[in-house]
Design a protein around this motif. Sequence first.
Motif, PDB file in Angstrom:
ATOM      1  N   GLU A   1       0.830  -1.189   0.000  1.00 47.53           N
ATOM      2  CA  GLU A   1       0.000   0.000   0.000  1.00 47.53           C
ATOM      3  C   GLU A   1       0.869   1.245   0.000  1.00 47.53           C
ATOM      4  O   GLU A   1       1.900   1.313   0.657  1.00 47.53           O
ATOM      5  N   ARG A   2       0.480   2.209  -0.774  1.00 47.15           N
ATOM      6  CA  ARG A   2       1.201   3.454  -0.849  1.00 47.15           C
ATOM      7  C   ARG A   2       0.265   4.604  -0.457  1.00 47.15           C
ATOM      8  O   ARG A   2      -0.950   4.524  -0.671  1.00 47.15           O
ATOM      9  N   PRO A   3       0.825   5.678   0.081  1.00 47.78           N
ATOM     10  CA  PRO A   3      -0.029   6.819   0.439  1.00 47.78           C
ATOM     11  C   PRO A   3      -0.746   7.353  -0.790  1.00 47.78           C
ATOM     12  O   PRO A   3      -0.219   7.346  -1.903  1.00 47.78           O
ATOM     13  N   THR A   4      -1.942   7.834  -0.618  1.00 42.78           N
ATOM     14  CA  THR A   4      -2.711   8.379  -1.739  1.00 42.78           C
ATOM     15  C   THR A   4      -2.426   9.856  -1.960  1.00 42.78           C
ATOM     16  O   THR A   4      -2.675  10.384  -3.040  1.00 42.78           O
ATOM     17  N   TYR A   5      -1.915  10.518  -0.955  1.00 39.51           N
ATOM     18  CA  TYR A   5      -1.610  11.944  -1.027  1.00 39.51           C
ATOM     19  C   TYR A   5      -2.814  12.747  -1.507  1.00 39.51           C
ATOM     20  O   TYR A   5      -2.715  13.595  -2.400  1.00 39.51           O
ATOM     21  N   ASP A   6      -3.950  12.474  -0.898  1.00 37.14           N
ATOM     22  CA  ASP A   6      -5.164  13.197  -1.278  1.00 37.14           C
ATOM     23  C   ASP A   6      -5.051  14.688  -1.018  1.00 37.14           C
ATOM     24  O   ASP A   6      -5.760  15.492  -1.635  1.00 37.14           O
TER      25      ASP A   6
ATOM     26  N   PRO B   1      10.159   8.006  -1.655  1.00 42.11           N
ATOM     27  CA  PRO B   1       9.587   7.009  -2.583  1.00 42.11           C
ATOM     28  C   PRO B   1       9.867   7.293  -4.055  1.00 42.11           C
ATOM     29  O   PRO B   1       9.779   6.383  -4.884  1.00 42.11           O
ATOM     30  N   LEU B   2      10.209   8.542  -4.417  1.00 46.09           N
ATOM     31  CA  LEU B   2      10.518   8.838  -5.819  1.00 46.09           C
ATOM     32  C   LEU B   2      11.865   8.259  -6.241  1.00 46.09           C
ATOM     33  O   LEU B   2      12.166   8.179  -7.429  1.00 46.09           O
ATOM     34  N   GLY B   3      12.679   7.857  -5.251  1.00 49.15           N
ATOM     35  CA  GLY B   3      13.958   7.230  -5.560  1.00 49.15           C
ATOM     36  C   GLY B   3      14.839   8.133  -6.392  1.00 49.15           C
ATOM     37  O   GLY B   3      15.010   9.304  -6.097  1.00 49.15           O
ATOM     38  N   ARG B   4      15.382   7.568  -7.480  1.00 50.87           N
ATOM     39  CA  ARG B   4      16.310   8.323  -8.321  1.00 50.87           C
ATOM     40  C   ARG B   4      15.610   9.044  -9.470  1.00 50.87           C
ATOM     41  O   ARG B   4      16.265   9.551 -10.370  1.00 50.87           O
ATOM     42  N   LYS B   5      14.294   9.056  -9.439  1.00 48.86           N
ATOM     43  CA  LYS B   5      13.553   9.738 -10.502  1.00 48.86           C
ATOM     44  C   LYS B   5      13.929  11.212 -10.516  1.00 48.86           C
ATOM     45  O   LYS B   5      13.863  11.896  -9.497  1.00 48.86           O
ATOM     46  N   GLY B   6      14.343  11.694 -11.664  1.00 45.27           N
ATOM     47  CA  GLY B   6      14.774  13.076 -11.772  1.00 45.27           C
ATOM     48  C   GLY B   6      13.604  14.049 -11.766  1.00 45.27           C
ATOM     49  O   GLY B   6      12.505  13.740 -12.252  1.00 45.27           O
ATOM     50  N   VAL B   7      13.823  15.194 -11.200  1.00 46.24           N
ATOM     51  CA  VAL B   7      12.856  16.288 -11.224  1.00 46.24           C
ATOM     52  C   VAL B   7      13.585  17.495 -11.803  1.00 46.24           C
ATOM     53  O   VAL B   7      14.647  17.883 -11.308  1.00 46.24           O
TER      54      VAL B   7
ATOM     55  N   LEU C   1       9.410  23.890   4.315  1.00 46.66           N
ATOM     56  CA  LEU C   1       9.885  22.898   3.351  1.00 46.66           C
ATOM     57  C   LEU C   1       8.768  21.917   3.028  1.00 46.66           C
ATOM     58  O   LEU C   1       8.208  21.281   3.926  1.00 46.66           O
ATOM     59  N   ALA C   2       8.441  21.823   1.753  1.00 49.95           N
ATOM     60  CA  ALA C   2       7.424  20.876   1.288  1.00 49.95           C
ATOM     61  C   ALA C   2       8.117  19.653   0.696  1.00 49.95           C
ATOM     62  O   ALA C   2       9.340  19.608   0.573  1.00 49.95           O
ATOM     63  N   ARG C   3       7.315  18.640   0.303  1.00 50.02           N
ATOM     64  CA  ARG C   3       7.866  17.428  -0.299  1.00 50.02           C
ATOM     65  C   ARG C   3       7.178  17.154  -1.620  1.00 50.02           C
ATOM     66  O   ARG C   3       5.940  17.155  -1.701  1.00 50.02           O
ATOM     67  N   ILE C   4       7.991  16.896  -2.660  1.00 54.06           N
ATOM     68  CA  ILE C   4       7.456  16.491  -3.961  1.00 54.06           C
ATOM     69  C   ILE C   4       7.177  14.997  -3.901  1.00 54.06           C
ATOM     70  O   ILE C   4       8.086  14.201  -3.653  1.00 54.06           O
ATOM     71  N   VAL C   5       5.920  14.608  -4.118  1.00 53.72           N
ATOM     72  CA  VAL C   5       5.560  13.197  -3.997  1.00 53.72           C
ATOM     73  C   VAL C   5       5.207  12.559  -5.333  1.00 53.72           C
ATOM     74  O   VAL C   5       5.217  11.333  -5.457  1.00 53.72           O
ATOM     75  N   GLU C   6       4.908  13.361  -6.348  1.00 53.82           N
ATOM     76  CA  GLU C   6       4.568  12.810  -7.660  1.00 53.82           C
ATOM     77  C   GLU C   6       5.056  13.761  -8.753  1.00 53.82           C
ATOM     78  O   GLU C   6       5.068  14.978  -8.560  1.00 53.82           O
TER      79      GLU C   6
END
Length: 340
Positions: free
Chosen positions: A30-35, A66-72, A91-96
């Motif tokens: 299960e992963r967070p839905t980040y609603d 959870p984004l791992g090495r995915k580049g932004v 400070l916020a967090r990029i989740v998707e």
Amino acid sequence: MGGARPGRYGEHDHEHYERPRRRTRPRTKERPTYDDAVEATVVTVDRGRFTLLVDGTTVTAMKARPLGRKGVVVGDRVRVVGDTSGAEGSLARIVEVAERRTVLRRTADDDDPVERVVVANADQLVIVTALADPEPRPRLIDRALVAAYDAGMKPLLCLTKADLADPETLLATYRSLGVPWLVTRKGGDLGELRSALHGRTSVLVGHSGVGKSTLVNALVPDADREIGHVNAVTGRGRHTSTSALMLALPGSPAGSPHPAGWIVDTPGIRSFGLAHVRPEDLIEAFPDLDEMTEDCPRGCTHGDDEPECGLDAAVASGEAERDRVDSFRRLLAARSEPSY
């Protein structure tokens, strides 16, 4: 001798007993839905910190684990959670990261297979080139054009310092390709350039000293991009912009929440590696030429040395203009020429 080798510890030594295992939480799929996540746009990246725009507010964020090495990269549309107030120290967090519409890519050089995404979701590549001081570098222009066509972006050739040289010599090289162009001069009106940028997300590229930062400061007066100078001995400029930065263009209609457009200023480039570009992808940017290659032998690269290329047959029959085919093949050859 010959008997079983005694253990390292006796049964009464405390090391003999099994050590307690570290307690770990059971894994779950299960992963967070980040609603509660909100949408944002990445406007610059600096050493693992991302500056975002969230409904007009500037927010600092980091990438969630959870984004791992995915580049932004600059231009990415993302979803963020946490403190999006933009307050100092927040400070916020990029989740998707949303799927990208376009990707402007380059390799460090042609023998480097690692692709680097420069900007995401842009629709126009503005190739800024000085007509003099420093002299134009057609090879770099060709490579930038190839990168634009590969990314599915519209190219625009912006010629600066027209007060120093006649643009016609350079334009003759690209007119047969149908590359749109415009000319600027020191202290001149930028109305034509503003119109070309309006309603688009445009990436400005060019080697140092061509006047790119001067244009950015004129288009966005509060951008405050550092302006460099050309070395009188080498004819090269020094790098002034050190990171890509996405800026909103002023001039929206009164009451509109949307900017007139966006520009992305990139660091001055010395090379534009194209190891990722394939001939079959490049020719798709020219539908008329692509149609003429339908009968080419399997594996045809459409280059000068191909014995049965459909482009040669089209030129011989008058179906294609020689200048246009030659110009396309020059772009094709730019993929394997030195990248500087």
